[in-house]
Design a protein around this motif. Structure first.
Motif, PDB file in Angstrom:
ATOM      1  N   GLY A  95       0.926  -1.027  -0.068  1.00  0.00           N
ATOM      2  CA  GLY A  95       0.001   0.022  -0.225  1.00  0.00           C
ATOM      3  C   GLY A  95       0.781   1.214   0.083  1.00  0.00           C
ATOM      4  N   ARG A  96       1.878   1.136   0.822  1.00  0.00           N
ATOM      5  CA  ARG A  96       2.924   2.466   0.835  1.00  0.00           C
ATOM      6  C   ARG A  96       3.460   2.702  -0.528  1.00  0.00           C
ATOM      7  N   GLN A  97       3.843   1.396  -1.266  1.00  0.00           N
ATOM      8  CA  GLN A  97       4.375   1.664  -2.419  1.00  0.00           C
ATOM      9  C   GLN A  97       3.472   2.207  -3.369  1.00  0.00           C
ATOM     10  N   ALA A  98       2.214   1.586  -3.400  1.00  0.00           N
ATOM     11  CA  ALA A  98       1.204   2.417  -4.542  1.00  0.00           C
ATOM     12  C   ALA A  98       0.972   3.916  -4.116  1.00  0.00           C
ATOM     13  N   ILE A  99       0.967   4.145  -2.912  1.00  0.00           N
ATOM     14  CA  ILE A  99       0.892   5.743  -2.742  1.00  0.00           C
ATOM     15  C   ILE A  99       2.014   6.435  -3.352  1.00  0.00           C
ATOM     16  N   GLY A 100       3.334   5.953  -3.113  1.00  0.00           N
ATOM     17  CA  GLY A 100       4.247   6.492  -3.476  1.00  0.00           C
ATOM     18  C   GLY A 100       4.270   6.617  -5.178  1.00  0.00           C
ATOM     19  N   ARG A 101       3.983   5.460  -5.806  1.00  0.00           N
ATOM     20  CA  ARG A 101       3.722   5.555  -7.311  1.00  0.00           C
ATOM     21  C   ARG A 101       2.560   6.707  -7.543  1.00  0.00           C
ATOM     22  N   VAL A 102       1.552   6.669  -6.800  1.00  0.00           N
ATOM     23  CA  VAL A 102       0.474   7.783  -7.296  1.00  0.00           C
ATOM     24  C   VAL A 102       0.919   9.041  -7.087  1.00  0.00           C
ATOM     25  N   LEU A 103       1.617   9.362  -5.984  1.00  0.00           N
ATOM     26  CA  LEU A 103       2.400  10.866  -5.805  1.00  0.00           C
ATOM     27  C   LEU A 103       3.421  11.207  -6.734  1.00  0.00           C
ATOM     28  N   ILE A 104       4.130  10.101  -7.308  1.00  0.00           N
ATOM     29  CA  ILE A 104       5.103  10.365  -8.378  1.00  0.00           C
ATOM     30  C   ILE A 104       4.232  10.863  -9.451  1.00  0.00           C
ATOM     31  N   ARG A 105       3.262   9.771  -9.914  1.00  0.00           N
ATOM     32  CA  ARG A 105       2.729  10.190 -11.108  1.00  0.00           C
ATOM     33  C   ARG A 105       2.137  11.565 -11.085  1.00  0.00           C
ATOM     34  N   ARG A 390       3.623  -0.738 -23.844  1.00  0.00           N
ATOM     35  CA  ARG A 390       3.294   0.601 -23.098  1.00  0.00           C
ATOM     36  C   ARG A 390       3.489   1.597 -24.194  1.00  0.00           C
ATOM     37  N   GLY A 391       2.766   2.762 -24.262  1.00  0.00           N
ATOM     38  CA  GLY A 391       3.185   3.803 -25.296  1.00  0.00           C
ATOM     39  C   GLY A 391       4.459   4.524 -24.805  1.00  0.00           C
ATOM     40  N   PRO A 392       4.914   5.503 -25.543  1.00  0.00           N
ATOM     41  CA  PRO A 392       6.388   6.118 -25.228  1.00  0.00           C
ATOM     42  C   PRO A 392       6.197   6.740 -23.895  1.00  0.00           C
ATOM     43  N   LEU A 393       5.395   7.627 -23.811  1.00  0.00           N
ATOM     44  CA  LEU A 393       5.059   8.429 -22.706  1.00  0.00           C
ATOM     45  C   LEU A 393       4.859   7.513 -21.193  1.00  0.00           C
ATOM     46  N   GLU A 394       3.894   6.530 -21.844  1.00  0.00           N
ATOM     47  CA  GLU A 394       3.616   5.682 -20.619  1.00  0.00           C
ATOM     48  C   GLU A 394       4.835   4.897 -19.680  1.00  0.00           C
ATOM     49  N   TYR A 395       5.699   4.843 -20.789  1.00  0.00           N
ATOM     50  CA  TYR A 395       6.961   4.054 -20.509  1.00  0.00           C
ATOM     51  C   TYR A 395       7.764   4.946 -19.691  1.00  0.00           C
ATOM     52  N   LEU A 396       8.023   6.249 -20.063  1.00  0.00           N
ATOM     53  CA  LEU A 396       8.712   7.214 -19.270  1.00  0.00           C
ATOM     54  C   LEU A 396       8.118   7.182 -17.923  1.00  0.00           C
ATOM     55  N   LEU A 397       6.787   7.256 -17.665  1.00  0.00           N
ATOM     56  CA  LEU A 397       6.133   7.355 -16.534  1.00  0.00           C
ATOM     57  C   LEU A 397       6.346   6.254 -15.473  1.00  0.00           C
ATOM     58  N   TYR A 398       6.132   4.990 -16.172  1.00  0.00           N
ATOM     59  CA  TYR A 398       6.706   3.968 -15.498  1.00  0.00           C
ATOM     60  C   TYR A 398       7.764   3.771 -14.897  1.00  0.00           C
ATOM     61  N   SER A 399       8.900   4.397 -15.710  1.00  0.00           N
ATOM     62  CA  SER A 399      10.341   4.420 -15.109  1.00  0.00           C
ATOM     63  C   SER A 399      10.494   5.343 -14.093  1.00  0.00           C
ATOM     64  N   ALA A 400       9.746   6.598 -14.226  1.00  0.00           N
ATOM     65  CA  ALA A 400       9.822   7.811 -13.228  1.00  0.00           C
ATOM     66  C   ALA A 400       9.229   7.114 -11.847  1.00  0.00           C
ATOM     67  N   THR A 401       8.242   6.032 -11.760  1.00  0.00           N
ATOM     68  CA  THR A 401       7.734   5.694 -10.680  1.00  0.00           C
ATOM     69  C   THR A 401       8.387   4.387  -9.967  1.00  0.00           C
ATOM     70  N   LYS A 402       9.564   4.001 -10.790  1.00  0.00           N
ATOM     71  CA  LYS A 402      10.359   2.850  -9.910  1.00  0.00           C
ATOM     72  C   LYS A 402      10.856   3.100  -8.780  1.00  0.00           C
ATOM     73  N   PRO A 403      11.182   4.224  -8.428  1.00  0.00           N
ATOM     74  CA  PRO A 403      11.694   4.512  -7.014  1.00  0.00           C
ATOM     75  C   PRO A 403      10.864   4.248  -5.844  1.00  0.00           C
ATOM     76  N   ALA A 404       9.541   3.948  -5.978  1.00  0.00           N
ATOM     77  CA  ALA A 404       8.445   3.739  -5.178  1.00  0.00           C
ATOM     78  C   ALA A 404       8.819   2.398  -4.673  1.00  0.00           C
ATOM     79  N   ARG A 405       9.535   1.668  -5.478  1.00  0.00           N
ATOM     80  CA  ARG A 405       9.742   0.272  -4.804  1.00  0.00           C
ATOM     81  C   ARG A 405      10.694   0.188  -3.837  1.00  0.00           C
ATOM     82  N   TRP A 406      11.578   1.251  -3.742  1.00  0.00           N
ATOM     83  CA  TRP A 406      12.345   1.161  -2.406  1.00  0.00           C
ATOM     84  C   TRP A 406      11.571   1.423  -1.203  1.00  0.00           C
ATOM     85  N   ILE A 407      10.650   2.033  -1.155  1.00  0.00           N
ATOM     86  CA  ILE A 407       9.657   2.120   0.072  1.00  0.00           C
ATOM     87  C   ILE A 407       9.434   1.086   0.863  1.00  0.00           C
ATOM     88  N   THR A 408       9.626   0.976   2.026  1.00  0.00           N
ATOM     89  CA  THR A 408       9.698  -0.149   2.980  1.00  0.00           C
ATOM     90  C   THR A 408       8.425  -0.127   4.007  1.00  0.00           C
TER      91      THR A 408
END
Length: 408
Positions: A95-105, A390-408
């Protein structure tokens, strides 16, 4: 989740982590279809013929205005639930990682929105408002469909009146200039900052919040059941009748309401203000009769109810269309493909408008431009999704949200 509507077709390959949507599967093909319709509706509003051409074409162009944006906002709420867990919200680390991804997005959306605004087209870019709406609605992601629906209904009833008062206050003297001058976001972006995002902008968060919360409520439903879809379509139709019909009745039943609404926009034709933007989108404060109109961009309770009804009916209709299409579902592939890379399609059409200079097409001359945009979008989206996930910008956005995986 029960019955799966149909096998995924090439155009409906997962385009996950788009700001407009999360991973799609066969059962979510209806969602991509709705996104595709919203994109084409945006095209119609931005480069299509003016509704003043009249006839069936003029009616379609008028319907696309404002209601496409409302459909997008509804789908944004659906997205938020997909990203944070459906059918059950994620908890713990997930849940915390999902929140992080949404905030980055949300942050990426806001930056991209302001960047597109710098292109100086006639398009009122919605992305920055969407980013803010994601942040505002995020605390509600664990709520039930019933609770979310109650919040959407209460905000639709209350916030337009609050917005009207705040806009009137901002219009007095130099109050808005003072607020903007103290806002770091305004200085950074060259806009009116938070005042614009919440109050004075084309898609103010105070009134558009209802759409995203309603979309969250819909996402909590079991859309694999036909009875749920038919009830949703019926509810949407009823809300559209209540919103637009209620406005028509109020404008004709309240003495002086039509004249007051016309005066609010310096003489706009108020006779169609119960469903059309022909009356005008900008109004002068101090005219409470404006609160009785339902034109798509009027930010009134009537307009929110009517636009939300149309959006719900379209979304339910898309899911039903996929269900009824059966083996012919591939006929829907071009439109669903556009929906599966909706961020790329949206940004690309604004850049194309800037490049080609198609700002105010001359009525019927704009029709070939609109058709060209639609064909190009469907063709390129269908081709792209045959080879890429993924679309071109969708892929860039996906990459931008990867740091959310570090949330513990």
């Amino acid at each position: 989740m029960g019955h799966v509507f149909a096998p995924a077709v090439p155009s409906a390959k997962p385009a996950d982590d788009s700001p407009f949507h999360a991973p799609s599967t066969g059962r979510m093909l209806g969602l991509d279809l709705a996104r595709g319709l919203a994109i084409l509706g945006m095209f119609a509003a931005h480069v299509g013929p003016d509704p003043s051409v009249g006839g069936p074409l003029g009616w379609v162009m008028e319907v696309a205005r404002g209601r496409s944006s409302a459909l997008f906002a509804l789908l944004a709420g659906f997205t938020l639930v997909l990203l944070t867990g459906r059918p059950q919200p994620r908890t713990g680390r997930g849940g915390r990682q999902a929140i992080g991804r949404v905030l980055i997005r949300a942050a990426v959306l806001m930056v991209l929105g302001y960047a597109l605004a710098l292109l100086d087209t006639d398009v009122d870019v919605i992305l920055s408002f969407y980013g803010l709406l994601f942040v505002l609605a995020l605390p509600l992601y664990r709520l039930s469909a019933r609770t979310l629906a109650l919040i959407a209904a209460s905000t639709a009833l209350v916030m337009p009146q609050v917005l009207y008062v705040l806009r009137a206050a901002a219009d007095v003297g130099d109050r808005s200039d003072v607020v903007v001058g103290l806002d770091p976001l305004a200085r950074l972006t060259g806009s009116d900052g938070l005042l614009e995002l919440f109050v004075t902008g084309e898609y103010p968060a105070l009134t558009w919040f209802s759409f995203i919360v309603a979309g969250m409520a819909v996402a909590r439903l079991d859309l694999t059941r036909r009875d749920v879809l038919t009830k949703l379509a019926g509810a949407g139709a009823a809300l559209a009748v209540i919103g637009y019909g209620g406005s028509w009745l109020a404008l004709h039943a309240v003495p002086g309401a039509l004249a007051g609404a016309s005066t609010a926009t310096d003489g706009g034709p108020a006779a169609s203000a119960w469903w059309s933007d022909a009356v005008g989108e900008e109004f002068a404060p101090g005219h409470p009769d404006w609160l009785l109109v339902a034109s798509p961009h009027s930010q009134t309770t009537w307009s929110i109810v009517g636009n939300l009804g149309v959006a719900l009916a379209v979304l339910a209709g898309c899911f039903l269309a996929v269900r009824l299409a059966g083996s012919r579902v591939r006929l829907l592939a071009p439109l669903a493909a556009v929906g599966s890379i909706s961020l790329t399609a949206y940004v690309a059409h604004i850049m194309a408008i800037r490049l080609l200079g198609t700002f105010d097409g001359d009525e019927w001359a704009a029709l070939p431009v609109l058709l060209g945009f639609a064909v190009a979008a469907m063709g390129s989206a269908l081709l792209w999704t045959r080879f890429f996930r993924r679309g071109p910008l969708e892929y860039l956005l996906y990459s931008a949200t990867k740091p959310a995986r570090w949330i513990t």
